[in-house]
Structures are given as C-alpha cells and as structure tokens.
Design a protein around this motif. Sequence first.
Motif, short mmCIF file in Angstrom:
data_model
loop_
_atom_site.label_atom_id
_atom_site.label_comp_id
_atom_site.label_asym_id
_atom_site.label_seq_id
_atom_site.Cartn_x
_atom_site.Cartn_y
_atom_site.Cartn_z
N GLY A 253 -56.51 -86.80 5.61
CA GLY A 253 -55.10 -87.28 5.40
C GLY A 253 -54.25 -86.27 5.31
O GLY A 253 -53.16 -86.31 6.11
N CYS A 254 -54.57 -85.07 4.75
CA CYS A 254 -53.64 -83.94 4.42
C CYS A 254 -53.42 -83.21 6.03
O CYS A 254 -52.11 -82.76 6.18
N ALA A 255 -54.23 -83.28 6.73
CA ALA A 255 -54.36 -82.60 8.00
C ALA A 255 -53.26 -83.33 8.93
O ALA A 255 -52.51 -82.68 9.51
N TYR A 256 -53.42 -84.70 8.78
CA TYR A 256 -52.24 -85.59 9.68
C TYR A 256 -50.96 -85.32 9.25
O TYR A 256 -49.98 -85.41 9.91
N ALA A 257 -50.96 -85.24 7.74
CA ALA A 257 -49.62 -85.15 6.90
C ALA A 257 -48.97 -84.11 7.46
O ALA A 257 -47.60 -84.00 7.68
N THR A 258 -49.75 -82.94 7.68
CA THR A 258 -49.22 -81.65 7.86
C THR A 258 -48.60 -81.57 9.29
O THR A 258 -47.48 -81.20 9.59
N VAL A 259 -49.46 -82.18 10.45
CA VAL A 259 -48.98 -82.15 11.53
C VAL A 259 -47.71 -83.07 11.86
O VAL A 259 -46.85 -82.95 12.61
N TYR A 260 -47.68 -84.18 10.98
CA TYR A 260 -46.62 -84.97 11.19
C TYR A 260 -45.45 -84.54 10.72
O TYR A 260 -44.13 -84.17 11.31
N LEU A 261 -45.58 -83.61 9.46
CA LEU A 261 -44.32 -83.00 8.96
C LEU A 261 -43.71 -81.62 10.06
O LEU A 261 -42.64 -81.69 10.14
N ILE A 262 -44.74 -81.08 10.55
CA ILE A 262 -44.41 -80.12 11.83
C ILE A 262 -43.74 -80.62 12.85
O ILE A 262 -42.55 -80.30 13.37
N TYR A 263 -44.42 -81.74 13.29
CA TYR A 263 -44.17 -82.19 14.79
C TYR A 263 -42.81 -83.37 14.81
O TYR A 263 -42.20 -83.62 15.88
N MET A 264 -42.73 -84.00 13.50
CA MET A 264 -41.80 -85.04 13.44
C MET A 264 -40.51 -85.01 12.51
O MET A 264 -39.65 -84.51 12.95
N LYS A 265 -41.11 -84.96 11.19
CA LYS A 265 -39.97 -84.75 10.11
C LYS A 265 -39.24 -83.69 10.15
O LYS A 265 -38.02 -83.61 10.07
N PHE A 266 -39.82 -82.41 10.53
CA PHE A 266 -39.15 -81.14 10.05
C PHE A 266 -39.26 -80.37 11.45
O PHE A 266 -39.22 -79.29 11.57
N ARG A 267 -39.16 -80.99 12.71
CA ARG A 267 -39.37 -80.63 13.96
C ARG A 267 -38.29 -79.56 14.21
O ARG A 267 -38.56 -78.67 15.02
N ALA A 268 -37.18 -79.82 13.79
CA ALA A 268 -36.02 -78.99 14.15
C ALA A 268 -36.28 -77.48 13.65
O ALA A 268 -35.86 -76.53 14.21
N ILE B 228 -44.19 -76.73 3.15
CA ILE B 228 -43.14 -77.28 4.30
C ILE B 228 -42.32 -78.30 3.49
O ILE B 228 -41.03 -78.19 3.52
N TRP B 229 -42.89 -79.00 2.51
CA TRP B 229 -42.10 -80.03 1.65
C TRP B 229 -41.13 -79.50 0.99
O TRP B 229 -39.86 -79.84 1.16
N LYS B 230 -41.18 -78.38 0.27
CA LYS B 230 -40.23 -77.93 -0.82
C LYS B 230 -39.11 -77.30 -0.06
O LYS B 230 -37.87 -77.26 -0.35
N THR B 231 -39.50 -76.50 1.15
CA THR B 231 -38.41 -75.74 1.82
C THR B 231 -37.88 -76.64 2.76
O THR B 231 -36.94 -75.98 3.66
N ARG B 232 -38.35 -77.80 3.23
CA ARG B 232 -37.92 -78.59 4.33
C ARG B 232 -38.00 -77.87 5.66
O ARG B 232 -37.20 -78.12 6.40
N SER B 233 -38.92 -77.18 5.52
CA SER B 233 -39.26 -76.23 6.74
C SER B 233 -40.46 -75.79 7.31
O SER B 233 -41.26 -75.58 6.33
N CYS B 234 -40.87 -75.73 8.46
CA CYS B 234 -42.14 -75.30 8.83
C CYS B 234 -42.07 -73.93 9.50
O CYS B 234 -42.96 -73.69 10.27
N ALA B 235 -40.83 -73.25 9.34
CA ALA B 235 -40.87 -71.91 10.04
C ALA B 235 -42.01 -71.11 9.68
O ALA B 235 -42.25 -71.17 8.49
#
Lengths: 212, 10
Positions: free
Chosen positions: A69-84, A23-30
């Motif tokens: 920590g990683c579980a919440y970080a993943t949820v944050y990336l999906i629903y907040m940071k890379f929500r689009a 998710i981090w490298k591709t800036r996407s959670c597609a």
Amino acid sequence: MNIFRLTGDLSHLAAIIILLLKIWKTRSCAGISGKSQILFAIVFTTRYLDLLSSFISLYNTSMKVIYIGCAYATVYLIYMKFRATYDGNHDSFRVEFLVVPVGGLAVLINHDFSFLEILWTFSIYLESVAILPQLFMISKTGEAETITTHYLFCLGLYRALYIVNWIWRYYFEAFFDLIAIVAGVVQTILYCDFFYLYVTKVLKGKKLSLPA
Amino acid sequence: CHRKRPKDEL
C-alpha cells in the motif's frame, strides 16, 4: 521470528513512512527518484503474490499489505499528486539495464522453475539493486536533503539487520537460503559508501553534499 | 540444512 528480523522489518517500515511523510509534509518529491520507487512497488507486488495463496501469520500478512500500500501511495504522490515537483531530468538512470538482466537471472537461478517462485526470485534480485536510481540521482545532483538521507539510512539498516537475522537462523534454526543471502549481501554493500557519508556528515549536523 | 526460500520473511 528473532529480534534482528523484527527490528529490520520495523526499520524498513520506518524508511517507507519517512519517505511518505517527507513528500506529504513538504508537498514535494524533489530529490527523490521516482524510478527507485516504481522498482520497489514492483518488488513488493511480485514478492507478495503469495498473500493470495498462503497465510503465515497476522504480522506477516499485515506487513505485506502495508508495504504494498505504501509503495503504491509513494508512486502516486511522485507521479500524480506532486508531479510538478518531480525532478525527472536528474532521475535518468536506465532501469531497463537493471530489470532485464535481473529477469534473466531469476529465470536461470532459482529454487524451482514455477511462476510464483520465479517472480519471488525476481523480486529478491530486483530489490538488491532497486535503490541504484536513487543513489545515482544523489551522485548526479551532488547532494541530498537530510530527511532523504534518514530514509536511506533506515533502508540500509534494514538490510544489514537481515544479514544478522540470517546468521542467527543459520546457527539456531539450521536454516539458510543462498539466493536471499547473496542478494541481501550485494544490496547491503551498495549502501556502504552512503553509510560512510551518513556517519561522517549527516550525524555531525552537516548536509550531505558530494565534492563536485 | 534447509536450502529453501524463507516464506516467513518479508
């Protein structure tokens, strides 16, 4: 601790980190099911409440903290940071059909009718089905990115290694826990179809795609 | 056999 449990835990950790890096490298959670990731965050939270009440080992405590920590970080990336980039239309599994029966089962079948014990049992049952929204999403879109299949493979390998761990503990420590074993076997069975596709397609250099 | 939750497992 035996080698199967250790490699199982490390495989689990690898899966979690692969997903975060993807998710981090591709800036996407597609292609990633946010619902499965929320379920895993709930699983870790309800299971590791004993962090506050009992100390097992430095290994045990640090792994629990890292998993949560990683579980919440993943949820944050999906629903907040890379929500689009989140593919909500394809992530349409109805999680209430998992959480409600699993909650009922945890209240009915447990080792001890206490708050922490029921939450622990709930987390064990929920973990066994938490991957279903992700597998459902793949079956719906008919494909998965190769990195996503590596994530799923590590996650399934972790479950399979835990079964070997329980066989080991049964023989050498006369130890077994029926709740964990039944839920663990159910969870591993859910990966069988995926394992087949992984070995026959991904390991041969092809993309994982399902016939329409 | 002990039939109890494996507290040391993750």
